[in-house]
Design an enzyme around this catalytic site. Structure first.
Site, PDB file in Angstrom:
ATOM      1  N   HIS A   1     -32.629  11.550  31.537  1.00  0.00           N
ATOM      2  CA  HIS A   1     -32.353  10.217  30.994  1.00  0.00           C
ATOM      3  C   HIS A   1     -33.629   9.419  30.809  1.00  0.00           C
ATOM      4  O   HIS A   1     -34.690   9.787  31.289  1.00  0.00           O
ATOM      5  CB  HIS A   1     -31.351   9.459  31.869  1.00  0.00           C
ATOM      6  CG  HIS A   1     -31.833   9.140  33.255  1.00  0.00           C
ATOM      7  ND1 HIS A   1     -32.643   8.070  33.539  1.00  0.00           N
ATOM      8  CD2 HIS A   1     -31.600   9.758  34.442  1.00  0.00           C
ATOM      9  CE1 HIS A   1     -32.881   8.025  34.837  1.00  0.00           C
ATOM     10  NE2 HIS A   1     -32.252   9.048  35.408  1.00  0.00           N
TER      11      HIS A   1
ATOM     12  N   CYS B   1     -32.785  13.252  39.200  1.00  0.00           N
ATOM     13  CA  CYS B   1     -32.695  13.250  37.740  1.00  0.00           C
ATOM     14  C   CYS B   1     -34.088  13.415  37.133  1.00  0.00           C
ATOM     15  O   CYS B   1     -35.098  13.158  37.777  1.00  0.00           O
ATOM     16  CB  CYS B   1     -32.066  11.960  37.239  1.00  0.00           C
ATOM     17  SG  CYS B   1     -30.311  11.828  37.615  1.00  0.00           S
TER      18      CYS B   1
END
Length: 114
Positions: A53, A69
């Site tokens: 992301h 992440c």
């Protein structure tokens, strides 16, 4: 190895339980938008809590603020999300466990970010 199972523009954010346990002051939900920690795009990896992301705080890339992440600057994640499809295979290599036998001079043309 995982596959991209979903892509989202300006995704909403629900911090995972592991992150809330470490940082109980976090909101339980944040609508997508310019102040959202997931940034401009998110690509969800399999049936896991992990994503590739964007971020609205590029100075935090490479630091220990996420729950595993992969964060990119918004410009790069917008470009990447536009060029990969749901179903794309993603392999993450831990550099502590894997050392290249020779340095990579440049990536193949079809993998370069513009």
């Amino acid at each position: 190895m995982q596959h991209i199972t979903k892509k989202a523009d300006w995704p909403d954010w629900n911090p995972p339980a592991e992150m809330i346990a470490r940082q109980p002051y976090l909101p339980r939900f944040m609508a997508g938008g310019p102040t959202n920690p997931l940034g401009a795009r998110a690509m969800y990896l399999g049936n896991t809590i992990y994503r590739i992301h964007g971020t609205n705080a590029p100075s935090t890339i490479g630091t220990r603020v996420s729950s595993g992440c992969i964060r990119l600057v918004n410009e790069d994640v917008i470009d990447l999300a536009s060029r990969v499809n749901v179903g794309t295979k993603v392999v993450v290599i831990n550099t502590a466990d894997h050392q290249a036998s020779a340095p990579m001079i440049s990536s193949p043309a079809n993998l370069r970010l513009r």
